[in-house]
Design a protein around this motif. Sequence first.
Motif, short mmCIF file in Angstrom:
data_model
loop_
_atom_site.label_atom_id
_atom_site.label_comp_id
_atom_site.label_asym_id
_atom_site.label_seq_id
_atom_site.Cartn_x
_atom_site.Cartn_y
_atom_site.Cartn_z
N LEU A 98 0.79 -1.14 -0.14
CA LEU A 98 -0.11 -0.20 -0.08
C LEU A 98 0.78 1.16 -0.06
N ALA A 99 1.93 1.23 0.64
CA ALA A 99 2.94 2.35 1.08
C ALA A 99 3.54 2.50 -0.58
N PHE A 100 4.13 1.62 -0.96
CA PHE A 100 4.71 1.57 -2.39
C PHE A 100 3.76 2.28 -3.45
N SER A 101 2.55 1.73 -3.42
CA SER A 101 1.62 2.20 -4.51
C SER A 101 1.02 3.55 -4.31
N TRP A 102 1.10 4.06 -2.81
CA TRP A 102 0.91 5.56 -2.57
C TRP A 102 2.01 6.28 -3.16
N LEU A 103 3.20 5.98 -2.96
CA LEU A 103 4.29 6.61 -3.72
C LEU A 103 4.22 6.85 -5.03
N LEU A 104 3.79 5.67 -5.64
CA LEU A 104 3.76 5.65 -7.01
C LEU A 104 2.91 6.93 -7.59
N ASN A 105 1.66 6.99 -7.00
CA ASN A 105 0.73 7.80 -7.27
C ASN A 105 0.96 9.40 -6.50
N ARG A 106 1.39 9.48 -5.61
CA ARG A 106 1.64 10.75 -4.92
C ARG A 106 2.85 11.59 -5.48
N ILE A 107 3.88 10.77 -5.44
CA ILE A 107 5.22 11.76 -5.91
C ILE A 107 5.65 11.22 -7.46
N ASN A 108 4.97 10.70 -8.02
CA ASN A 108 5.33 10.10 -9.29
C ASN A 108 6.57 9.42 -9.23
N LEU A 109 6.74 8.36 -8.45
CA LEU A 109 7.94 7.64 -8.07
C LEU A 109 8.75 7.16 -9.39
N LEU A 110 8.16 6.48 -10.46
CA LEU A 110 9.04 5.92 -11.46
C LEU A 110 9.45 7.17 -12.01
N GLU A 111 8.88 8.19 -12.52
CA GLU A 111 9.39 9.36 -13.22
C GLU A 111 10.58 9.89 -12.45
N GLN A 112 10.55 10.10 -11.02
CA GLN A 112 11.76 10.47 -10.32
C GLN A 112 13.00 9.48 -10.42
N LEU A 113 12.63 8.14 -10.39
CA LEU A 113 13.63 7.13 -10.26
C LEU A 113 14.41 7.16 -11.69
N LEU A 114 13.61 7.46 -12.79
CA LEU A 114 14.15 7.49 -14.29
C LEU A 114 14.85 8.80 -14.47
N THR A 115 14.53 9.71 -13.67
CA THR A 115 15.16 10.99 -13.89
C THR A 115 16.66 10.81 -13.22
N ALA A 116 16.52 10.42 -12.10
CA ALA A 116 17.71 10.54 -11.00
C ALA A 116 18.99 9.21 -11.69
N ASN A 117 18.38 8.23 -12.22
CA ASN A 117 19.25 7.24 -12.70
C ASN A 117 19.52 7.40 -14.43
N ARG A 118 19.15 8.56 -15.09
CA ARG A 118 19.39 8.41 -16.36
C ARG A 118 20.94 8.47 -16.62
N VAL A 119 21.04 8.38 -17.85
CA VAL A 119 22.49 8.48 -18.33
C VAL A 119 22.75 9.77 -18.80
N LYS A 120 23.82 10.40 -18.04
CA LYS A 120 24.10 11.88 -18.33
C LYS A 120 25.39 12.11 -19.48
#
Length: 350
Positions: A98-120
């Motif tokens: 439930l907490a993980f799903s809440w983060l997915l919806n509340r803070i756009n967790l996947l988008e943030q992880l993709l941005t933080a781990n992208r190849v620069k």
Amino acid sequence: FGSTRGMWPGRAGALPAAIGALCRALPPGSRPAPETFRLAKFNRPEAVRAGEAGTDPPDGYCTQIRFVKSVLRYHGYGRPEFYQLPSDGSQGSRELLLAFSWLLNRINLLEQLLTANRVKIGDEASVCTVSRFFCLSSPSHQLDVDVRYLQWLNGRLRFKWRSLHVDRQEQCKLLHKIHSYTSGCHMDQTIGHFSVTETDLIRQPDSYKQLLQLLESETSRLEAFLEWKQLEPVYWHWMVKSRERTLPDEREFCAAVRTITEAVKLKLSDLKYHCAHKKNGMHGSYRLVFKDKRSEPITNVNATEVISKLQMEEATLKRELKRLQEECRHKLDEIAEGLVGVICIPPIKR
């Protein structure tokens, strides 16, 4: 995982595909197995350690659990059952789901992880020109702290800041040399020069294999993210059904909460649209581009800002559409009252 044929006809296995895409979109070090979600649904204890893996906390499992709770508390997660879980990891996999799903919806967790781990590949710098105001309240009790210790901390902080400032100045000088010496060599004329990574590839061509592997890994995560966005409603349907089966007495309450949440989101989006500044401050990572005085200025378009603006405009249009629908409904009611012997039947909701 259960059946989704009633909601998604002709798409057998949509739920496993959605959860599989969700797992593949996560960074490799934070990627649980899809089976973990099924175990967490039934509150199996073996799913706890897999659910908390990859959060990159300090060492120690108890410290890891406290770290996860502190992150959720920081983001505003208010479910008390989650914070009452034991620190030994013996139970609580459903609460983690439930907490993980809440983060997915509340803070756009996947988008943030993709941005933080992208190849620069390009040279970037963190910029923040957003004004923030902090209200510091005085402590309610007197603190017995040695003034000399505070002076020592202040001096140490100043020394660290000066060292950081010198390092950043040296970095800027080196970046300026690379950008100026390679000016006009880049295929993209809007950039015009090589970055540090591109310069290193020219000096050491064999290092391209490692960069290629990183780019392929990032591409696979982006493809999984696109697949997840298409199948995301299947996941939320599964979560809602699981929650309703767990708490059957709360079905009407959950439906009412969803209705209220949608209305609040609509009003908040409209409020942000009217209260937003005409020119937002810069915040985040931006690519450094060397330009001399004769160069034309570059107009950068931030996809996140464009999406946010479109969402605000969408909220405004939805509010206007709802207002027009209410006006039409009132007019139809007035017309129907003047008709004698006529029964008006509304259309069937689909």
